[in-house]
Design an enzyme around this catalytic site. Structure first.
Site, PDB file in Angstrom:
ATOM      1  N   ASP A 245       0.836  -1.201   0.000  1.00 13.43           N
ATOM      2  CA  ASP A 245       0.000   0.000   0.000  1.00 13.43           C
ATOM      3  C   ASP A 245       0.869   1.249   0.000  1.00 13.43           C
ATOM      4  O   ASP A 245       0.554   2.227  -0.673  1.00 13.43           O
ATOM      5  CB  ASP A 245      -0.923  -0.009   1.210  1.00 13.43           C
ATOM      6  N   LYS A 256      -1.194  -4.976   3.871  1.00 11.53           N
ATOM      7  CA  LYS A 256      -2.208  -5.637   4.667  1.00 11.53           C
ATOM      8  C   LYS A 256      -1.584  -6.378   5.842  1.00 11.53           C
ATOM      9  O   LYS A 256      -0.568  -7.067   5.680  1.00 11.53           O
ATOM     10  CB  LYS A 256      -2.987  -6.625   3.785  1.00 11.53           C
TER      11      LYS A 256
END
Length: 354
Positions: A245, A256
């Site tokens: 991310d 995650k």
């Protein structure tokens, strides 16, 4: 927001490759919380409703980027009759709502910055609308193109027939990686974690790979280290490959939650870990500069809307992401090449200057 349902039909391309649309005066977002059991579209009538859908996990991974672009395109179409100053202010307010929808996922902020920069020179409302719509559509196209280049770079690191362990849902990165592999004449075997508590790996990753005709084996989140260990009856895992991310300039990978544990196990068993991101974040010199989102702990007590924890259990903890230090990462793979994690910032932006 409203919800509509459609039937799942076979396609030449994965269903999740086209999961956000501006259509009929609304933004339609495929609800990944219930896919593939049901194919439902959440309809957002303005940018604030798009932001609420992003926050509610209607879409994840690359989805918030496409949703943010769609929300800005819709806003531009809605300000056509406003004076220039009012139109520009409405675009700014819409952008603020979108970029704050998920604090760790940087995609909405990138989309907002791209579109607001494009409309800044506009001297009339029609010019603003045209610039915003074109910037939103071009930004989405550029993201797909860059994701494909990132896929090409990743494929170069993997041998034909490699067994790849992945975690959570890589979205456009995964789709373009598979396409790049096909172009290179390579096929991979996949192992996917289920990814609690939304089961994106079980529902999104494995489903999309199966749509492609790829061989994929599903495991629970707790099986990752066992899969990576030598002598696993699954067979040798050749690489751990996940999206990121965010990546800070010092090579820390934010992804995650659960990625850190897999990376540590991969390091212990000499399995390379490749983290995929289009570019490291210039605004984050270190991982300390990235806000790690913590979600409602009640989400851990439930799975897909059904309580799975004992009713006697009231305490839970849910950091949505974790931070993997650079020492556990083999390469950061970007659209400009694969770089040593500790120097990824210098290497990536230096490559742009050359």
């Amino acid at each position: 927001m409203t919800t509509g349902t459609t039937e799942l039909t076979p396609r030449d391309h994965p269903v999740l490759d086209d999961s956000v649309r501006v259509d009929g005066g609304v933004v339609r977002i495929l609800d990944r919380r219930v896919f593939p059991e049901r194919v439902e579209w959440v309809e957002a009538a303005d940018a604030e409703q798009v932001a609420a859908a992003i926050t509610a996990m209607v879409t994840q991974s690359s989805g918030p980027l496409f949703a943010a672009y769609a929300g800005l395109e819709l806003t531009a179409l809605q300000v056509r009759e406003l004076p220039l100053a009012a139109a520009a202010e409405r675009m700014r307010v819409a952008g603020t709502a979108l970029e704050n929808a998920r604090p760790t996922n940087n995609h909405p902020r990138e989309a907002v910055e791209h579109v607001l920069a494009a409309i800044a020179p506009a001297t009339t409302t029609p010019a603003l609308v045209e610039a915003a719509v074109e910037a939103a559509r071009a930004g989405a196209r550029s993201y797909r193109d860059r994701s494909h280049r990132l896929g090409v770079e990743t494929v170069a690191l993997l041998g034909d027939g490699a067994r790849v362990l992945t975690h959570c849902w890589m979205d456009t990165y995964l789709i373009e990686l598979v396409r790049a592999a096909r172009e290179a004449g390579k096929r991979f075997e996949w192992v996917a974690t289920e990814t609690r508590p939304y089961l994106q790996g079980a529902r999104l990753t494995s489903h999309t790979l199966a749509e492609f005709g790829e061989r994929v084996t599903l495991i629970t989140d707790g099986m990752g280290a066992a899969a990576l260990a030598p002598g696993s009856t699954l067979g040798r895992v050749d690489a751990l490959v996940t999206a990121a991310d965010r990546v800070s300039l010092d090579g820390s990978v934010v992804n995650k939650v659960g990625t850190l544990g897999l990376a540590v196990a991969a390091s212990a068993f000499d399995v390379p870990f490749y983290a995929l991101v289009q570019a490291p974040d210039l605004a984050a010199p270190t991982a300390d500069d990235i806000a790690v989102e913590e979600r409602d702990p009640a989400e851990v007590l439930h799975t897909l809307g059904r309580r799975t924890a004992s009713t006697l259990v009231t305490e839970a903890w849910y950091p949505a992401f974790d931070v993997t230090p650079a020492r556990f990462v083999t390469r950061i793979v970007t659209d400009r090449g694969a770089f040593e994690p500790a120097t990824v910032g210098e290497s990536y932006y230096g490559a742009a200057a050359r």
